[in-house]
Every structure is written in C-alpha cells, then in structure tokens.
Scaffold this motif. Structure first.
Motif, PDB file in Angstrom:
ATOM      1  N   GLN A  23       0.825  -1.200   0.000  1.00  0.00           N
ATOM      2  CA  GLN A  23       0.000   0.000   0.000  1.00  0.00           C
ATOM      3  C   GLN A  23       0.864   1.257   0.000  1.00  0.00           C
ATOM      4  OE1 GLN A  23      -0.573  -2.265   2.677  1.00  0.00           O
ATOM      5  NE2 GLN A  23      -2.786  -2.573   2.864  1.00  0.00           N
ATOM      6  N   ASP A  24       0.251   2.371  -0.439  1.00  0.00           N
ATOM      7  CA  ASP A  24       0.943   3.655  -0.425  1.00  0.00           C
ATOM      8  C   ASP A  24       0.999   4.232   0.985  1.00  0.00           C
ATOM      9  OD1 ASP A  24       1.360   3.837  -3.237  1.00  0.00           O
ATOM     10  OD2 ASP A  24      -0.786   4.148  -3.436  1.00  0.00           O
ATOM     11  N   TYR A  72       5.840   2.719   4.258  1.00  0.00           N
ATOM     12  CA  TYR A  72       4.813   2.933   3.234  1.00  0.00           C
ATOM     13  C   TYR A  72       5.286   4.030   2.286  1.00  0.00           C
ATOM     14  CZ  TYR A  72       1.814   0.071   6.129  1.00  0.00           C
ATOM     15  OH  TYR A  72       1.291  -0.967   6.837  1.00  0.00           O
ATOM     16  N   LYS A  73       5.246   3.717   0.995  1.00  0.00           N
ATOM     17  CA  LYS A  73       5.855   4.564  -0.031  1.00  0.00           C
ATOM     18  C   LYS A  73       5.456   6.042   0.061  1.00  0.00           C
ATOM     19  CE  LYS A  73       4.631   4.487  -4.545  1.00  0.00           C
ATOM     20  NZ  LYS A  73       4.287   3.824  -5.804  1.00  0.00           N
ATOM     21  N   ARG A  74       4.172   6.294   0.085  1.00  0.00           N
ATOM     22  CA  ARG A  74       3.751   7.711   0.051  1.00  0.00           C
ATOM     23  C   ARG A  74       3.942   8.384   1.404  1.00  0.00           C
ATOM     24  NH1 ARG A  74       2.126   8.391  -5.632  1.00  0.00           N
ATOM     25  NH2 ARG A  74       1.462   6.309  -6.147  1.00  0.00           N
ATOM     26  N   GLY A 107      -5.816   2.401   1.020  1.00  0.00           N
ATOM     27  CA  GLY A 107      -4.427   2.823   1.132  1.00  0.00           C
ATOM     28  C   GLY A 107      -3.688   2.884  -0.193  1.00  0.00           C
ATOM     29  N   TYR A 108      -4.417   2.733  -1.295  1.00  0.00           N
ATOM     30  CA  TYR A 108      -3.788   2.803  -2.627  1.00  0.00           C
ATOM     31  C   TYR A 108      -4.160   4.107  -3.322  1.00  0.00           C
ATOM     32  CZ  TYR A 108      -2.869  -2.194  -2.072  1.00  0.00           C
ATOM     33  OH  TYR A 108      -2.444  -3.411  -1.611  1.00  0.00           O
ATOM     34  N   TYR A 109      -3.146   4.891  -3.673  1.00  0.00           N
ATOM     35  CA  TYR A 109      -3.398   6.190  -4.308  1.00  0.00           C
ATOM     36  C   TYR A 109      -2.804   6.272  -5.720  1.00  0.00           C
ATOM     37  CZ  TYR A 109      -5.166   8.151   0.059  1.00  0.00           C
ATOM     38  OH  TYR A 109      -5.919   8.426   1.164  1.00  0.00           O
ATOM     39  N   GLY A 110      -2.216   5.181  -6.197  1.00  0.00           N
ATOM     40  CA  GLY A 110      -1.491   5.199  -7.478  1.00  0.00           C
ATOM     41  C   GLY A 110      -2.366   5.555  -8.678  1.00  0.00           C
TER      42      GLY A 110
END
Lengths: 174, 134
Positions: free
Chosen positions: A27-28, A98-100, A157-160
């Motif tokens: 997840q981001d 978490y990436k973002r 949690g995904y914003y891609g």
C-alpha cells in the motif's frame, strides 16, 4: 509443477490482499484501522490515513478541533486522547515503510511551521498540479480534499495512478 | 430467531428510554428557568432546523443544507461531499440511541449553523421536530 505454480500464485494473492508481500508493504499508506477514528472523524469527511501527515501536523490540527477547517469537530477528552494517540503514532514520519508516507515525511521534514492541510504538503501539491479546476469543483468531487472521489481505492491505502478515475472525465494520466 | 426477536424488543425499548431521559432532562432544565414552560414544540423546532444563518464558515447555511429536507433520506455534507445517513429515527434506528452522541452533534452542529451552542429549549424543540417529522 503445475500444482506448485498454483500454490505460489494463490500464496501471492493471499498476501497481496493483506497488502504485504515478502515483508514489503504494497500500500501507499497504511489503511485506517481504528474504529473510533472512523466513527468520530470519517463521519464528516473521507477517513484520511494518519500516514498522510507528519506527527507535528497532527498535533497542531488536534489542538484546534473547535475550528476544524471552519467547522466544530470538538471531542470529549477520552476520545480526544485515543484519537490523538492513534494519529501521532501512525503519522507519516513513523510509517516510512509505506511509499507515500515516506515521501510525505521527506517533503515536510524541513518545514518548521506545521502544515495542517494535507493539500498543502509540497509532495501532495506537486502531484495534483495541472488538474483543470472545473474537474475539481464539480459536484461529484467538490474539492481536492475529497480523495476517494477520484482515487477509487484511497480507503484501502492505494493512491497510485492506475486507481484514479475522475468523475465525468475518466482515467487520469500525467 | 426468538433471540433476535427479544433483542429487537430490548433495542426498541432502550431507544425510547435514552431519548425520553434526555428530553426530560432538557425539560427540567428549561422549567427551572421558566416555571410556566409547557413543553417542546414541533413548529419552533422546524424553524430552528430550516432557517438560514451565516454559519461558522461564513456561508449561508441551515441544518437542511447538509441533512436534507426529507429527514428519511440521506443528506450530504455540503463542504466535504460525504453522505450523511438519514437523521430521522423513522428511517435510521441508530439515531438518538446514545446521549453522548446526541450532545456531541448538537454542540457541533449548532456551532456550525448558529456559531454558538443551543439552549436547552432550542435543543428540545429541534429534537421534537426531527423525531416527529413525517
């Protein structure tokens, strides 16, 4: 051999579903996992994940709930303490795996005056540049703060980019 | 099945008593200031709920702006776009079943629309309107 492949595929998907592959988060940001937060905060607006703001921002925001973006969002002391803990313990700077959240933490680490609005985070601002105003102010969106109106999987949690569909426009690609 | 039936009865009864307790508390509060007070009024409540005021955000709003005129239908937060479930207990049984929640929302929403808290009289009147409206 085919069986092995099947098992591997199934294993992959069962992990992917929980957002965790080989110990790496997919997840981001970490999805919201606090019932009280959902009840108290997400009844009025999209349930922004704690990992969307650094700790200093959450502290400043929580210190002025009586004037919360122009509305009264005050809490009793018990709920305040619980939600304050949840937000600060899961803030962007504490969820860098978490990436973002990691990008948000980096983007704000040198800013001393806490940014209260997620939309004012330099990284978030940059990502939303170039979207025509009429797509933002339309009734189905209203404002950039309405994440889930375009980020269809924001609550997970995904914003891609591949999860973005702007109402009355369609897929968005930079 | 029987258990569910009894559970529903208990929920129903507790709904009535939470709200009744709260309204009688407000009633006593008003009466202590005004001994000739006769009771909460649907019409006064309707005016509180539907009249437009310059709200906390500086925009002209009423309770209807977000809650809809038909209280059995969903409303929508005019600022965030978030859907609000029906306010009427006739359509949404979870409404008015928890005193802390009732008080919290009355405080917040009076502030949002009237930029002050509601009096005991206003709170009793507006609840009377909300639960009575068809």
């Amino acid at each position: 051999m085919r069986n092995l492949l099947l098992i591997l595929t199934l294993t992959y998907f069962s992990y992917a579903d929980s957002g965790n592959i080989l110990g790496k988060t997919t997840q981001d940001v970490k999805p919201v996992d606090n019932q009280l937060y959902i009840q108290e905060c997400a009844s009025c607006h999209f349930g922004y994940q704690p990992g969307l703001l650094p700790q200093k921002s959450w502290k400043a925001l929580m210190a002025n709930l009586e004037n919360h973006f122009g509305t009264d969002a005050s809490l009793n002391q018990k709920d305040f303490d619980a939600i304050n803990n949840y937000l600060t313990e899961n803030s962007a700077d504490k969820a860098k795996k978490y990436k973002r959240s990691n990008k948000i933490a980096k983007s704000t680490e040198n800013i001393t005056t806490p940014i209260i609005s997620i939309l004012e985070i330099p990284y978030i601002k940059k990502e939303h540049q170039g979207i025509p105003k009429k797509l933002i102010i339309q009734e189905d969106v209203k404002s950039l703060s309405n994440c889930i109106s375009c980020h269809k999987t924001a609550d997970k949690g995904y914003y891609g980019e591949r999860h973005i569909i702007i109402p009355n426009f369609g897929k968005w690609e930079d | 099945m029987k258990t569910i039936f009894y559970l529903l009865i208990v929920v129903n009864l507790s709904f009535g008593s939470v709200l009744d307790d709260y309204l009688s508390k407000l009633h006593k509060e008003v009466q202590s200031q005004n001994p000739t007070f006769e009771g909460f009024d649907f019409k006064r409540g309707e005016k509180i709920f539907t009249s437009v005021h310059k709200g906390k955000k500086g925009e002209m709003v009423s309770c209807v702006t977000c809650h809809n005129n038909d209280l059995k239908q969903n409303g929508k937060n005019t600022f965030t776009g978030k859907i609000i479930e029906p306010l009427s207990p006739k359509a949404n049984q979870s409404r008015f079943t928890d005193i802390a929640k009732i008080e919290k929302w009355l405080k917040r929403n009076f502030n949002d629309v009237y930029v002050r808290e509601g009096t005991a009289l206003e709170k009793g009147d507006v609840i009377t309107y909300i639960i009575g409206k068809e």
